[in-house]
Design a protein around this motif. Structure first.
Motif, PDB file in Angstrom:
ATOM      1  N   GLU A   1       0.793  -1.295   0.060  1.00 22.51           N
ATOM      2  CA  GLU A   1      -0.029   0.031   0.048  1.00 22.51           C
ATOM      3  C   GLU A   1       0.933   1.398   0.062  1.00 22.51           C
ATOM      4  OE1 GLU A   1      -3.406   0.521  -0.055  1.00 22.51           O
ATOM      5  OE2 GLU A   1      -3.324  -1.327  -0.801  1.00 22.51           O
ATOM      6  N   GLN A   2       1.802   1.073   0.875  1.00 19.48           N
ATOM      7  CA  GLN A   2       2.859   2.313   0.735  1.00 19.48           C
ATOM      8  C   GLN A   2       3.605   2.501  -0.413  1.00 19.48           C
ATOM      9  OE1 GLN A   2       6.315   1.714   3.697  1.00 19.48           O
ATOM     10  NE2 GLN A   2       6.256   4.030   3.899  1.00 19.48           N
ATOM     11  N   LYS A   3       3.957   1.338  -1.183  1.00 20.22           N
ATOM     12  CA  LYS A   3       4.534   1.427  -2.445  1.00 20.22           C
ATOM     13  C   LYS A   3       3.616   2.289  -3.266  1.00 20.22           C
ATOM     14  CE  LYS A   3       7.776  -2.171  -2.551  1.00 20.22           C
ATOM     15  NZ  LYS A   3       8.074  -3.675  -2.984  1.00 20.22           N
ATOM     16  N   GLU A   4       2.176   1.697  -3.410  1.00 17.32           N
ATOM     17  CA  GLU A   4       1.432   2.254  -4.219  1.00 17.32           C
ATOM     18  C   GLU A   4       1.126   3.606  -3.886  1.00 17.32           C
ATOM     19  OE1 GLU A   4       0.007   0.811  -6.513  1.00 17.32           O
ATOM     20  OE2 GLU A   4      -1.358   2.533  -7.269  1.00 17.32           O
ATOM     21  N   ALA A   5       0.919   4.058  -2.665  1.00 15.57           N
ATOM     22  CA  ALA A   5       0.974   5.633  -2.296  1.00 15.57           C
ATOM     23  C   ALA A   5       1.802   6.123  -2.701  1.00 15.57           C
ATOM     24  CB  ALA A   5       0.649   5.484  -0.822  1.00 15.57           C
ATOM     25  N   ASP A   6       3.036   5.860  -2.473  1.00 15.42           N
ATOM     26  CA  ASP A   6       4.369   6.441  -3.100  1.00 15.42           C
ATOM     27  C   ASP A   6       4.254   6.815  -4.576  1.00 15.42           C
ATOM     28  OD1 ASP A   6       5.369   6.467  -0.592  1.00 15.42           O
ATOM     29  OD2 ASP A   6       6.780   4.850  -0.846  1.00 15.42           O
ATOM     30  N   ARG A   7       3.785   5.731  -5.519  1.00 15.90           N
ATOM     31  CA  ARG A   7       3.649   5.741  -6.869  1.00 15.90           C
ATOM     32  C   ARG A   7       2.651   6.694  -7.077  1.00 15.90           C
ATOM     33  NH1 ARG A   7       0.660   4.293 -10.635  1.00 15.90           N
ATOM     34  NH2 ARG A   7      -0.837   3.297  -9.358  1.00 15.90           N
ATOM     35  N   GLN A   8       1.457   6.737  -6.284  1.00 16.84           N
ATOM     36  CA  GLN A   8       0.431   7.816  -6.488  1.00 16.84           C
ATOM     37  C   GLN A   8       0.983   9.093  -6.280  1.00 16.84           C
ATOM     38  OE1 GLN A   8      -3.192   6.430  -4.429  1.00 16.84           O
ATOM     39  NE2 GLN A   8      -3.450   4.730  -5.914  1.00 16.84           N
ATOM     40  N   ARG A   9       1.580   9.178  -5.252  1.00 18.64           N
ATOM     41  CA  ARG A   9       2.280  10.402  -4.987  1.00 18.64           C
ATOM     42  C   ARG A   9       3.011  10.897  -5.868  1.00 18.64           C
ATOM     43  NH1 ARG A   9       4.434   9.419  -0.158  1.00 18.64           N
ATOM     44  NH2 ARG A   9       6.469   9.365  -0.730  1.00 18.64           N
ATOM     45  N   GLN A  10       3.957  10.006  -6.322  1.00 19.22           N
ATOM     46  CA  GLN A  10       4.849  10.641  -7.595  1.00 19.22           C
ATOM     47  C   GLN A  10       4.123  11.081  -8.715  1.00 19.22           C
ATOM     48  OE1 GLN A  10       7.471   7.232  -8.045  1.00 19.22           O
ATOM     49  NE2 GLN A  10       8.514   7.541  -6.370  1.00 19.22           N
ATOM     50  N   GLU A  11       3.121  10.247  -9.065  1.00 21.46           N
ATOM     51  CA  GLU A  11       2.269  10.729 -10.188  1.00 21.46           C
ATOM     52  C   GLU A  11       1.420  11.932  -9.776  1.00 21.46           C
ATOM     53  OE1 GLU A  11      -1.619   8.522 -12.421  1.00 21.46           O
ATOM     54  OE2 GLU A  11      -0.241   7.386 -11.277  1.00 21.46           O
ATOM     55  N   ALA A  12       1.089  12.110  -8.456  1.00 17.84           N
ATOM     56  CA  ALA A  12       0.360  13.260  -8.256  1.00 17.84           C
ATOM     57  C   ALA A  12       1.224  14.405  -8.130  1.00 17.84           C
ATOM     58  CB  ALA A  12      -0.421  13.226  -6.866  1.00 17.84           C
ATOM     59  N   ASP A  13       2.760  14.069  -7.929  1.00 16.02           N
ATOM     60  CA  ASP A  13       3.491  15.227  -7.772  1.00 16.02           C
ATOM     61  C   ASP A  13       3.863  15.690  -9.444  1.00 16.02           C
ATOM     62  OD1 ASP A  13       3.529  15.192  -5.178  1.00 16.02           O
ATOM     63  OD2 ASP A  13       5.466  14.018  -5.068  1.00 16.02           O
ATOM     64  N   LEU A  14       4.082  14.375 -10.300  1.00 12.82           N
ATOM     65  CA  LEU A  14       4.321  14.639 -11.571  1.00 12.82           C
ATOM     66  C   LEU A  14       3.043  15.791 -12.123  1.00 12.82           C
ATOM     67  CD1 LEU A  14       6.273  13.894 -13.822  1.00 12.82           C
ATOM     68  CD2 LEU A  14       4.547  12.039 -14.429  1.00 12.82           C
ATOM     69  N   GLN A  15       1.655  15.161 -11.945  1.00 12.05           N
ATOM     70  CA  GLN A  15       0.578  15.875 -12.161  1.00 12.05           C
ATOM     71  C   GLN A  15       0.528  17.368 -11.735  1.00 12.05           C
ATOM     72  OE1 GLN A  15      -2.814  13.538 -11.042  1.00 12.05           O
ATOM     73  NE2 GLN A  15      -2.631  12.164 -12.893  1.00 12.05           N
ATOM     74  N   LYS A  16       1.032  17.383 -10.517  1.00 12.55           N
ATOM     75  CA  LYS A  16       1.352  18.961 -10.030  1.00 12.55           C
ATOM     76  C   LYS A  16       2.300  19.660 -10.752  1.00 12.55           C
ATOM     77  CE  LYS A  16       2.393  20.826  -5.430  1.00 12.55           C
ATOM     78  NZ  LYS A  16       3.047  20.605  -4.318  1.00 12.55           N
ATOM     79  N   ASP A  17       3.354  19.027 -10.942  1.00  6.73           N
ATOM     80  CA  ASP A  17       4.463  19.677 -11.709  1.00  6.73           C
ATOM     81  C   ASP A  17       3.673  20.093 -13.304  1.00  6.73           C
ATOM     82  OD1 ASP A  17       6.135  19.461  -9.849  1.00  6.73           O
ATOM     83  OD2 ASP A  17       7.160  17.600 -10.574  1.00  6.73           O
ATOM     84  N   ASN A  18       2.944  19.042 -13.747  1.00  2.16           N
ATOM     85  CA  ASN A  18       2.436  19.541 -14.982  1.00  2.16           C
ATOM     86  C   ASN A  18       1.330  20.527 -14.679  1.00  2.16           C
ATOM     87  OD1 ASN A  18       3.741  17.386 -16.079  1.00  2.16           O
ATOM     88  ND2 ASN A  18       2.325  15.807 -16.126  1.00  2.16           N
ATOM     89  N   ALA A  19       0.875  20.544 -13.516  1.00  6.39           N
ATOM     90  CA  ALA A  19      -0.304  21.526 -13.394  1.00  6.39           C
ATOM     91  C   ALA A  19       0.238  22.897 -13.283  1.00  6.39           C
ATOM     92  CB  ALA A  19      -1.126  21.394 -12.189  1.00  6.39           C
TER      93      ALA A  19
END
Lengths: 1085, 287
Positions: free
Chosen positions: A580-598
């Motif tokens: 779950e933590q890994k998945e959260a990390d992946r989602q966070r990275q993805e969110a960060d990426l989206q955030k960066d994109n945003a």
């Protein structure tokens, strides 16, 4: 004469038929017969085994039957009975046979007591009052109540201090018969025989004590001349002979007290058989062959014959020859029968089935003898029982009455007669016994002398104690309605279960131990019920414990399963959490990426907005696109915020999972620590066990060392054997890691060296007149004779004293000397017979007269060497300058000074004869009492221990009192001996204090360690002389002069002797020597 | 009960002992004196006068110590203890008894010289290793007070003929036939008599060639009677053999089983019994 008739009956009493061989009691028989003539009764008492029954059956009865006593009729009816389990029935059984009257009818009549017995006799036809030849037609009646103590020893007759009705009636009948016989002058006589230790219990019967006092005969112990008759005359009358030396050895070695005669008769019986049924003269070699004396007493040729004979004996029999002794004969005989019973059974009992093993044969014998004996009032006594009772106790289906009888027959054979009824050689039917036959140990001497039987009885007593404990617990269970709460707990169950396996109690065993007076059938029934209850109690206890065990195991299994599930769950959860933590990390990275994109998009939007602002006026389309891009950016931003929230939540869950995993890990570590602690405990216990084992081994070696040391003190023809034994003892001591200060070892080493003349005492002969000496710092021994001559000796290489020549009369005196005291090795104080005194210095050869009248008792030099304190028999203590003849001070002491010690240059300690100790400052003349007079004790000597500032005072009671001179207080007190302490000496080099006591003992006390046990280097020896002077030389060798003029010396360090032994070229003990001296039971491990 | 007063006075020769036993010997001397026993002290005699001193005593007492009494002294001479022991041993007989005391038996248990002395014990020598001098002196007093039975003088006779009064008729007939050709002394036993038959019979038997116990009716009496006098007169070692003879009128062969292997016995007709007795007497005289 037919030599197959053995004139010695062995352990059983003499029968009437054997009266011809019954010797040694002629005078006593006549006395009893006179008593019977006069009182109509004789109550014969005596110790167990002093021949009461023999005296009656082989003495009194034949004597009166022969017509040597005065009586009304010319012949006799003898009615004898033993009380057994019912005295009245026993009496009636015999009486009805002898008087030829019906048993049942007589029993009914006699139960009514009083004159019923006399009436039965009068009506029997044997009492002929009148008519022709009345004297020839009538018969006198003699009633013998033999072993009357059975009234008290049989529970059926006497229980809890109360006699049974039949026992009471029997006594009433006998006493009333005597009364009527006296008053009517009837020819009826009663003899009782009873062990004297039951006499006090006779008081429970009314009138019996008066009758005992009226006509008691206490069997006297045989005197030496009578014992010689007992030994020699039967053999002579049977045509044989006994050597004088054997008679003397037997009569000398016979212990006084219990069992004197049975032990002797048994030994004589075996001797007769060993001497080829009396065809050889009974001699010492025959006694050696029955383990009655050591072969050392035999001549060389006899010893060789004995050795040849002994070599053929089976091993189990040889062990009985290790401690040969007259009392050992019975032990050896019974033990040999025990070992050989199986072979006898196999060879002789064709009629019995042969299904048992040798071990079972031994078990049968053990059970039989345990059953045939019991402990009564702390005494081991006989206890009759039937054959089927023994079989019942053995309780094995394949062991029948016939098997038990066949195994026990060796003890019943007419050669052995240790168990009755005996087998009669001429009557083969006597080999078989029916189940209801009563068996009995022939004589209690067997119980007291057969060591194996004594061990069995001790074991049986323990069994009985356990049974009583068990019964008490069972009774509580029964009293509480068999409540499970009162079943045995695990601990008690383990104890009683062990006992059950060991003792194997059964109906007959319980019956045997039932001491109630109830009839047999009732007791039998009760025992059976009891046994059932015992079994039920054990069974239910076992079931309950098993149920508890099952339940406990179930609980443990559940707990373990739960723990496993928990651990598994925890592990899965931890795994899931990590994913779950890994998945959260992946989602966070993805969110960060989206955030960066945003952000980038916002930046781009801003650029565009800026472009729009710049190009505001450009097209509306561009504005719409810009608004649209802004909305998209806003949406993206919100999505990023939501993703971030989700990521935080996932991280929290992961942290929780991590925490749970850490908790589980800690638990696992905790469990591991516990397991490790348990492992450490087990390790420690194993180490303890190893230590215990080492300790046991050490004890074994110590025991071996002591045993070897004891043996090394014996005299052997081969004196090197002493050396080898002592050396081996030392080796064992070394193995044991024992202290070299072992008194026995020391003594053994010294003795061995003395025996081989390697160390020996030095003889001064009568040269020492005044019985004192000193040793100077070169080790020379200095002696002053009573004419003033000074002799000096040294110990020569051969161990003897050698005079050092020349010598002169340094202090020649015209008047003989009375007292000589060595103040120091070179300063002498002495008194002449005319009461004058002198100080003499051996180094300067100066002599100083002392202006004092009297005899010197003691003297001591001041530490600075200028003054000498001298005590006189007048009670005066004076202080003398060494260069003058007038005392510088003096003081009188009431308690008569016996010793003095100059402690420092001012103070003198004065020991008085009454045990008091006074500190005297001779300058200020102050006196201070350190010890008051001792109560009931005297003191003669003291010794200073300067390096520890102690003073040791010797008392007549054997104690040493230490005084601390720093503060004048009492210190330790040690008991050194139990008699007067004669002399004391201190060796400052080693700290050893030597003390000689009046019981010819010399002990060494280590003042460096008062906890160390004193080493006794000499005990009850010194050629039986007392020590009159003691001194150490500068090498730790102690010299003691005895009043026999012998100068002994010892090295006070035991290691010196050990070194001497170990450096000698002596062969080690051979295996055969070891076996011969130590026995095979001891091995060198 | 009867107590022994030990009235007999006797003299003991207290032999010299080895020096290690001086104190013990001195203690023994006091005990002997307290027991009112007269003492001749061996220490007061030189070797040449020991024999006379021994002969003046009734018994000798020897105390053994650690030192072999036969080991010569430092000068090679026999020790006084050894000389006196040897002298006493040579005189030892029924009238002179020898008492040997080893009071330190534990020390001496392996001492071969003590063992050799014990091996050499002969009749009238008594050995004790009990440490108590009291026990030792009690033994001495007891042995020295044993009375030798003193036979009263009876008329010597060939046959001592014994029977129970119950059989007096037939016994008198046999006696009358015997007395014509042998010297016979007869005795009828009556239980109601006050006579001390026991000692009388023993004494008379000692002065007779043979003893005869006769019975017809009194079988119950004869067996214990014959056994008793056989025992009292020394059994097989007796000089006077016993014959038990039974009258076949009432006695049976079975009755004499009790005597089998112990003494001779016959069951015969009354008229032949004197002949049986004569044959038994002749047989004894031939031996």
């Amino acid at each position: 004469m037919n030599n197959t008739i053995c004139p010695y009956p062995g352990l059983r009493p003499f029968t009437e038929e054997e009266s011809i061989f019954f010797k040694g009691r002629d005078l006593h028989i006549r006395q009893i017969v006179k008593m019977l003539e006069r009182n109509k009764m004789a109550f014969i008492t005596g110790a167990s085994g002093d021949g009461k029954s023999s005296m009656v059956y082989a003495g009194v009865v034949p004597y009166i039957r022969a017509g040597f006593s005065k009586a009304e009729f010319n012949s006799w009816i003898v009615c004898d009975f033993k009380p057994q389990r019912n005295p009245l029935e026993s009496l009636v059984k015999n009486l009805s046979e002898q008087l030829q009257v019906p048993y049942d009818d007589t029993l009914v009549k006699l139960r009514r007591g009083f004159k019923a017995l006399v009436k039965t006799y009068k009506e029997s036809g044997f009492y002929v009052k009148d008519g022709k030849n009345a004297a020839n037609r009538g018969k006198n009646l003699l009633i013998i109540a033999d072993q009357f103590e059975e009234i008290f020893t049989m529970n059926e007759n006497f229980n809890n201090g109360t006699p049974s009705n039949d026992a009471y009636t029997t006594v009433n009948l006998l006493l009333e018969t005597i009364r009527i016989s006296i008053s009517e002058q009837l020819p009826v006589y009663v003899i009782f025989t009873m062990r004297s230790d039951y006499i006090s219990q006779c008081t429970v019967f009314k009138d019996l004590p008066e009758f005992i006092a009226f006509s008691q005969f206490f069997v006297p112990q045989l005197k030496r001349s009578e014992i010689l008759q007992v030994i020699e005359q039967p053999a002579v009358m049977a045509g044989g002979s006994v050597s004088s030396r054997l008679s003397e050895v037997l009569s000398n070695n016979l212990n006084s007290g219990f069992d004197q005669l049975p032990v002797l008769q048994h030994a004589l019986n075996l001797l007769w058989k060993t001497a080829n049924n009396g065809s050889e003269t009974l001699d010492l070699i025959h006694l050696a062959k029955i383990a009655g004396i050591s072969k050392d007493l035999l001549s060389d040729s006899e010893r060789q014959e004995f050795n040849r004979w002994f070599a053929l004996l089976p091993d189990y029999q040889k062990k009985y020859y290790e401690k040969p002794d007259l009392n050992n004969v019975l032990n050896a005989h019974a033990g040999t029968l025990y070992e050989s019973a199986f072979d006898y059974y196999m060879q002789n009992a064709d009629w019995a089935d042969k299904t048992i093993t040798p071990d079972e044969s031994k078990q049968i014998i053990e059970t039989a003898f345990k059953t045939l004996t019991k402990i009564d009032d702390n005494r081991l006594v006989r206890s009759r029982c039937t054959l089927n009772e023994i079989t019942g106790i053995i309780n094995k289906p394949h062991i029948t009455d016939a098997t038990v009888c066949a195994v026990l027959n060796i003890f019943r054979s007419d050669d052995n007669t240790l168990l009755q009824p005996f087998i009669v050689k001429e009557d083969i039917n006597t080999q078989y016994l029916s189940g209801d036959t009563t068996l009995d140990v022939t004589h209690e001497a067997l119980i007291r002398n057969w060591k194996m039987l004594a061990d069995w009885d001790r074991e049986e007593l323990e069994n009985l104690k356990e049974y009583n404990d068990f019964s008490a617990q069972m009774q509580r269970w029964l009293d509480n309605g068999r409540s499970p709460e009162f079943l045995l707990g695990a601990g008690n169950y383990a104890i009683f279960s062990n006992w059950y396996d060991r003792c194997k109690p059964n109906l007959y065993w319980i019956l045997k131990n039932d001491n109630s007076q109830r009839p047999y059938n009732e007791r039998h029934h009760s025992a059976a019920t009891r046994m059932e209850k015992c079994d039920a109690y054990m069974q239910e206890s076992r079931d309950a414990l098993q149920e508890q065990e099952k339940s406990r195991r179930r609980k443990i299994a559940i707990a373990i399963a739960a723990l496993l599930v928990f651990i598994a769950g925890l592990s899965i959860f931890a795994l899931w959490a990590r994913n779950e933590q890994k998945e959260a990390d992946r989602q966070r990275q993805e969110a960060d990426l989206q955030k960066d994109n945003a952000i980038n998009a916002e930046k781009e939007a801003q650029k565009q907005r800026d472009s729009v602002k710049i190009l505001l006026r450009d097209t509306q389309k561009a504005k719409d696109e810009s608004d649209s891009a802004l909305t998209v950016a806003e949406n993206a931003r919100r999505a990023a915020v939501a993703a971030r929230r989700d990521a935080d939540s996932a991280r929290n869950e992961a942290q929780k999972a991590l925490f749970q995993a850490q908790l589980a890990q800690k638990n696992a570590e905790y469990n591991e620590r516990i397991a490790k602690a348990q492992s450490d405990t087990a390790q420690r216990e194993r180490q303890n066990a190893v230590k215990a084992n080492d300790l046991a081994l050490q004890r074994y070696y110590e025991a071996l060392c002591n045993a070897l040391a004891m043996k090394a003190k014996n005299q052997y023809e081969d004196k090197t054997l002493n050396l080898r034994l002592a050396k081996t003892a030392w080796e064992m001591n070394q193995k044991a890691g024992g202290s070299p200060k072992n008194a026995d070892l020391y003594d053994a080493m010294l003795y061995a060296l003395e025996q081989n003349r390697i160390v020996k005492p030095s003889q001064l002969g009568d040269k020492i007149e005044k019985q004192t000496f000193s040793i100077d710092n070169t080790g020379r021994i200095i002696i002053m004779l009573d004419d003033g001559t000074i002799l000096k000796y040294k110990i020569a290489d051969n161990g003897n004293l050698a005079l050092i020549l020349p010598f002169g009369r340094d202090f020649e005196s015209k008047v003989p000397l009375e007292v000589i005291k060595f103040v120091t090795p070179t300063l002498i104080a002495y008194s002449t017979k005319d009461r004058k005194s002198y100080l003499a210095d051996l180094q300067t050869k100066n002599m100083y007269p002392i202006a004092e009248n009297g005899y010197i008792k003691a003297a001591s030099l001041s530490p600075d060497g200028n003054l000498c304190a001298i005590a006189y028999n007048t009670g005066e203590v004076i202080i003398m300058p060494l260069s003058g003849n007038t005392p510088v001070s003096r003081c009188t002491f009431d308690g008569k000074p016996s010793d003095v010690y100059f402690h420092n240059n001012d103070n003198v300690y004065v020991l008085s004869h009454d045990g008091s100790l006074t500190k005297w400052n001779h300058k200020s003349n102050d006196k201070k009492t350190i010890l008051p007079p001792a109560k009931g004790e005297n003191a003669f000597k003291m010794a200073a221990i300067p390096d520890k500032d102690l003073l040791a005072i010797c008392y007549s009671g054997g104690d040493i009192q230490f005084i601390n001179l720093k503060n004048d207080t009492k210190g330790d007190k040690r008991t050194v001996a139990h008699s007067k302490l004669d002399n004391i000496a201190y060796d400052p080099n080693t700290g050893i204090l030597a003390v000689a006591s009046a019981d010819k003992r010399i002990s060494l006390i280590n003042t460096n360690d008062f906890n160390e046990k004193p080493l006794v280097i000499e005990e009850h020896s010194l050629d039986n002389k007392r020590v009159i002077a003691l001194a150490f030389n500068n090498k730790g060798v102690l010299f003691a002069l005895t009043d026999g003029g012998v100068l002994f010396h010892w090295d006070t360090n035991p290691a010196t002797y050990a070194t001497a032994l170990s450096t000698m070229n002596i062969a080690p003990l051979s295996q055969s020597e070891w076996d011969l001296i130590m026995g095979r039971d001891f091995s060198e491990q | 009960m009867v107590i022994t007063l030990y009235n007999r006075k006797f003299t003991v020769f207290l032999a010299a002992a080895s020096p290690d036993m001086d104190d013990t010997r001195e203690e023994l001397k006091y005990v002997l004196d307290n027991a009112s026993i007269e003492i001749i002290d061996g220490n007061d005699y030189k070797a040449e006068s020991v024999e006379a001193a021994v002969l003046a005593s009734d018994c000798s007492v020897h105390v053994l110590g650690k030192t072999d009494i036969y080991t010569p002294d430092g000068d090679g001479y026999d020790t006084m203890a050894g000389v006196q022991f040897r002298t006493a041993k040579s005189k030892c007989n029924k009238e002179f008894k020898m008492f040997v005391w080893n009071p330190v038996s534990t020390i001496n248990s392996t001492n071969s010289y003590i063992n050799s002395i014990r091996r050499d014990v002969v009749e009238n020598t008594f050995y004790t290793d009990k440490p108590s001098p009291i026990i030792f002196v009690e033994d001495i007093r007891n042995i020295m007070n044993v009375k030798e039975s003193q036979s009263q003088q009876h008329e010597p006779t060939d046959i001592f003929f014994l029977y129970n009064d119950l059989d007096s008729d037939t016994a008198n007939g046999i006696y009358n036939m015997l007395k014509d050709f042998q010297k016979v002394n007869k005795l009828g036993i009556s239980m109601s008599s006050d006579v001390d038959y026991n000692s009388y019979i023993s004494d008379q038997l000692a002065d007779s060639q043979i003893g005869v116990v006769y019975y017809n009716y009194a079988g119950d009496w004869a067996v214990p009677f014959a056994r008793q006098i056989w025992k009292d007169t020394g059994g097989n070692s007796s000089k006077t053999p016993l014959l038990v003879t039974a009258n076949s009128e009432h006695a049976k062969e079975d009755d004499i089983k009790a005597f089998k292997g112990i003494m001779e016995c016959t069951v015969d007709e009354q008229l032949r019994i004197p002949l049986d007795i004569k044959v038994f007497l002749d047989k004894k005289n031939q031996k």
